[in-house]
Write a protein that holds these residues in place. Structure first.
Motif, PDB file in Angstrom:
ATOM      1  N   GLU A  61      57.996   1.555  74.061  1.00  7.96           N
ATOM      2  CA  GLU A  61      58.359   1.747  72.531  1.00  7.96           C
ATOM      3  C   GLU A  61      57.128   2.124  71.375  1.00  7.96           C
ATOM      4  OE1 GLU A  61      57.129  -2.853  72.795  1.00  7.96           O
ATOM      5  OE2 GLU A  61      57.976  -1.053  74.132  1.00  7.96           O
ATOM      6  N   ILE A  62      56.066   2.903  72.686  1.00  6.38           N
ATOM      7  CA  ILE A  62      55.081   3.314  72.013  1.00  6.38           C
ATOM      8  C   ILE A  62      54.792   4.936  72.137  1.00  6.38           C
ATOM      9  CG2 ILE A  62      53.492   1.144  71.192  1.00  6.38           C
ATOM     10  CD1 ILE A  62      51.347   1.803  73.337  1.00  6.38           C
ATOM     11  N   LEU A  63      55.118   5.153  73.303  1.00  9.43           N
ATOM     12  CA  LEU A  63      55.228   6.680  73.428  1.00  9.43           C
ATOM     13  C   LEU A  63      55.244   7.131  72.409  1.00  9.43           C
ATOM     14  CD1 LEU A  63      56.697   5.301  77.245  1.00  9.43           C
ATOM     15  CD2 LEU A  63      54.376   6.260  76.935  1.00  9.43           C
ATOM     16  N   LEU A 106      50.891  15.041  78.720  1.00  8.37           N
ATOM     17  CA  LEU A 106      52.971  15.143  78.243  1.00  8.37           C
ATOM     18  C   LEU A 106      53.424  13.723  78.236  1.00  8.37           C
ATOM     19  CD1 LEU A 106      55.504  17.334  79.291  1.00  8.37           C
ATOM     20  CD2 LEU A 106      55.580  16.265  81.287  1.00  8.37           C
ATOM     21  N   ALA A 107      53.751  13.410  77.565  1.00 11.36           N
ATOM     22  CA  ALA A 107      54.652  12.547  77.444  1.00 11.36           C
ATOM     23  C   ALA A 107      56.134  12.015  77.784  1.00 11.36           C
ATOM     24  CB  ALA A 107      54.233  11.359  75.921  1.00 11.36           C
ATOM     25  N   ILE A 108      56.836  10.891  78.461  1.00 11.79           N
ATOM     26  CA  ILE A 108      57.767  11.062  79.023  1.00 11.79           C
ATOM     27  C   ILE A 108      58.328   9.946  78.530  1.00 11.79           C
ATOM     28  CG2 ILE A 108      59.244  10.316  80.404  1.00 11.79           C
ATOM     29  CD1 ILE A 108      57.144  11.698  82.333  1.00 11.79           C
ATOM     30  N   ILE A 109      59.708   9.511  77.007  1.00  9.10           N
ATOM     31  CA  ILE A 109      59.842   8.537  75.742  1.00  9.10           C
ATOM     32  C   ILE A 109      61.317   8.797  76.176  1.00  9.10           C
ATOM     33  CG2 ILE A 109      59.893   8.631  73.765  1.00  9.10           C
ATOM     34  CD1 ILE A 109      57.814  10.896  73.031  1.00  9.10           C
ATOM     35  N   ASN A 110      61.857   7.611  76.571  1.00 10.67           N
ATOM     36  CA  ASN A 110      63.278   7.299  76.472  1.00 10.67           C
ATOM     37  C   ASN A 110      63.879   7.767  75.267  1.00 10.67           C
ATOM     38  OD1 ASN A 110      61.316   5.217  77.590  1.00 10.67           O
ATOM     39  ND2 ASN A 110      62.847   3.715  78.634  1.00 10.67           N
ATOM     40  N   GLY A 111      65.241   7.670  75.691  1.00 11.30           N
ATOM     41  CA  GLY A 111      66.138   8.267  74.627  1.00 11.30           C
ATOM     42  C   GLY A 111      66.110   7.671  73.122  1.00 11.30           C
ATOM     43  N   ALA A 161      62.111   8.300  66.663  1.00 14.86           N
ATOM     44  CA  ALA A 161      61.083   8.995  65.393  1.00 14.86           C
ATOM     45  C   ALA A 161      61.473  10.426  64.915  1.00 14.86           C
ATOM     46  CB  ALA A 161      60.175   8.981  66.678  1.00 14.86           C
ATOM     47  N   GLY A 162      62.995  10.927  65.052  1.00 15.27           N
ATOM     48  CA  GLY A 162      63.001  12.159  64.696  1.00 15.27           C
ATOM     49  C   GLY A 162      63.357  12.831  65.586  1.00 15.27           C
ATOM     50  N   MET A 163      63.206  13.261  67.426  1.00 14.48           N
ATOM     51  CA  MET A 163      62.543  13.892  67.532  1.00 14.48           C
ATOM     52  C   MET A 163      63.846  14.067  68.582  1.00 14.48           C
ATOM     53  SD  MET A 163      58.811  11.496  69.394  1.00 14.48           S
ATOM     54  CE  MET A 163      58.936  13.147  70.619  1.00 14.48           C
ATOM     55  N   LYS A 164      64.098  15.359  68.903  1.00 14.43           N
ATOM     56  CA  LYS A 164      65.364  16.047  69.650  1.00 14.43           C
ATOM     57  C   LYS A 164      65.114  16.810  71.357  1.00 14.43           C
ATOM     58  CE  LYS A 164      67.511  16.871  65.279  1.00 14.43           C
ATOM     59  NZ  LYS A 164      68.451  17.514  63.850  1.00 14.43           N
ATOM     60  N   LEU A 165      66.632  16.659  72.006  1.00 20.26           N
ATOM     61  CA  LEU A 165      65.761  17.006  72.916  1.00 20.26           C
ATOM     62  C   LEU A 165      65.137  18.984  73.365  1.00 20.26           C
ATOM     63  CD1 LEU A 165      69.152  15.453  75.000  1.00 20.26           C
ATOM     64  CD2 LEU A 165      66.793  15.443  75.162  1.00 20.26           C
ATOM     65  N   ASP A 166      65.621  19.266  72.352  1.00 20.43           N
ATOM     66  CA  ASP A 166      65.822  20.798  70.939  1.00 20.43           C
ATOM     67  C   ASP A 166      64.148  20.855  71.613  1.00 20.43           C
ATOM     68  OD1 ASP A 166      67.976  22.108  71.727  1.00 20.43           O
ATOM     69  OD2 ASP A 166      68.645  21.806  69.777  1.00 20.43           O
TER      70      ASP A 166
END
Length: 284
Positions: free
Chosen positions: A197-199, A210-215, A221-226
């Motif tokens: 949850e803190i990645l 590089l940070a690997i983050i769960n979907g 967090a407002g991030m997208k695959l793009d």
């Protein structure tokens, strides 16, 4: 629909007190979820724990559009981590939860001695890797620092994604980031384990390449695959589809009906229209 949020700081409040409250409230509105048959005239209350996005949003769609005519009334409790929903389910303060995939479920059952069952997969959230330091994985230097989940139910999945990207080799189902061999990690990447949850915060650390983050967390967090530099390949049979889970031997008529609704054409259409970029993909 009633909705409650829980965070890690609220963990101490979930336990015996929550169980007592749940038991005292049983039947306060609608039927008893343990025995009643769903009836639109007297809906059965089903308490479900879920991560906020996309799980709780999918449950909200079901509650607002499908549940009433199916004879169930959802009470959705949101949890911000991956441990508390199973604690709540085990203690009996919720009837089911919706956030796990197969490998994580198996690790939880094994490591925490939980007695649970689950339905078929509803959706997949592709894993992805993000960076604030580089624009492409081609810029990743030997020995670079990669932030990764400390969750053993998800870590091999993250490592396999890096293998798909050509960064690691020979990853197995039980591989762990901190014990990779030189053959598996020929470029000598350094792995930093963190709570999943803190990645989304760790990605901003200039010491992390590089940070690997769960979907669910990067969507929240407002991030997208793009925005991702590496995205998990999910074509073909995928073991990481999220499903509804409940206590072993307690697949009640109401839980069975909820599981059916989660696999309905309406839910599939909702997922596709809400996340058209593939951040969440139907698994049925």
């Amino acid at each position: 629909m009633q909705r409650t949020s829980f965070t890690r700081r609220g963990a101490l409040g979930v336990g015996a007190a929550a169980l007592a409250l749940a038991l005292s409230a049983c039947g306060a509105s609608g039927g008893d979820a343990t025995t009643a048959t769903p009836d639109p005239e007297n809906p059965v209350v089903v308490k479900v724990g879920a991560n906020p996005v996309p799980h709780a949003r999918i449950l909200e769609f079901v509650d607002e559009n499908l549940a009433q005519q199916a004879g169930i009334d959802l009470e959705i409790q949101e949890f911000d981590d991956y441990q508390l929903p199973n604690t709540a389910l085990d203690e009996g303060s919720i009837d089911a939860n919706f956030y796990m995939h197969g490998p994580f479920f198996e690790a939880q059952v094994r490591d925490r001695n939980l007695e649970m069952e689950h339905g078929e997969g509803v959706h997949i959230e592709p894993y992805a890797a993000f960076s604030r330091q580089i624009q492409s994985v081609d810029e990743l230097q030997d020995g670079a620092t990669i932030a990764i989940t400390n969750d053993p139910g998800n870590q091999p999945r993250a490592l396999k994604m890096l293998e798909q990207a050509g960064l690691l080799e020979g990853i197995e189902d039980d591989s762990a980031a901190l014990t990779l061999t030189d053959e598996q990690n020929p470029r000598g990447f350094s792995f930093e384990e963190n709570q999943p949850e803190i990645l989304v915060q760790i990605v901003d650390d200039p010491a992390v390449d590089l940070a690997i983050i769960n979907g669910n967390y990067f969507i929240q967090a407002g991030m997208k695959l793009d925005d991702a530099l590496v995205v998990e390949e999910i074509s073909g049979e995928n073991p990481y589809a999220n499903f509804l889970a409940w206590r072993e031997g307690e697949r009640t008529p109401a839980i069975e009906k909820l599981d059916e609704l989660l696999h309905s054409p309406e839910v599939k259409q909702y997922i596709e229209e809400t996340w058209p970029g593939g951040d969440v993909v139907p698994a049925f």
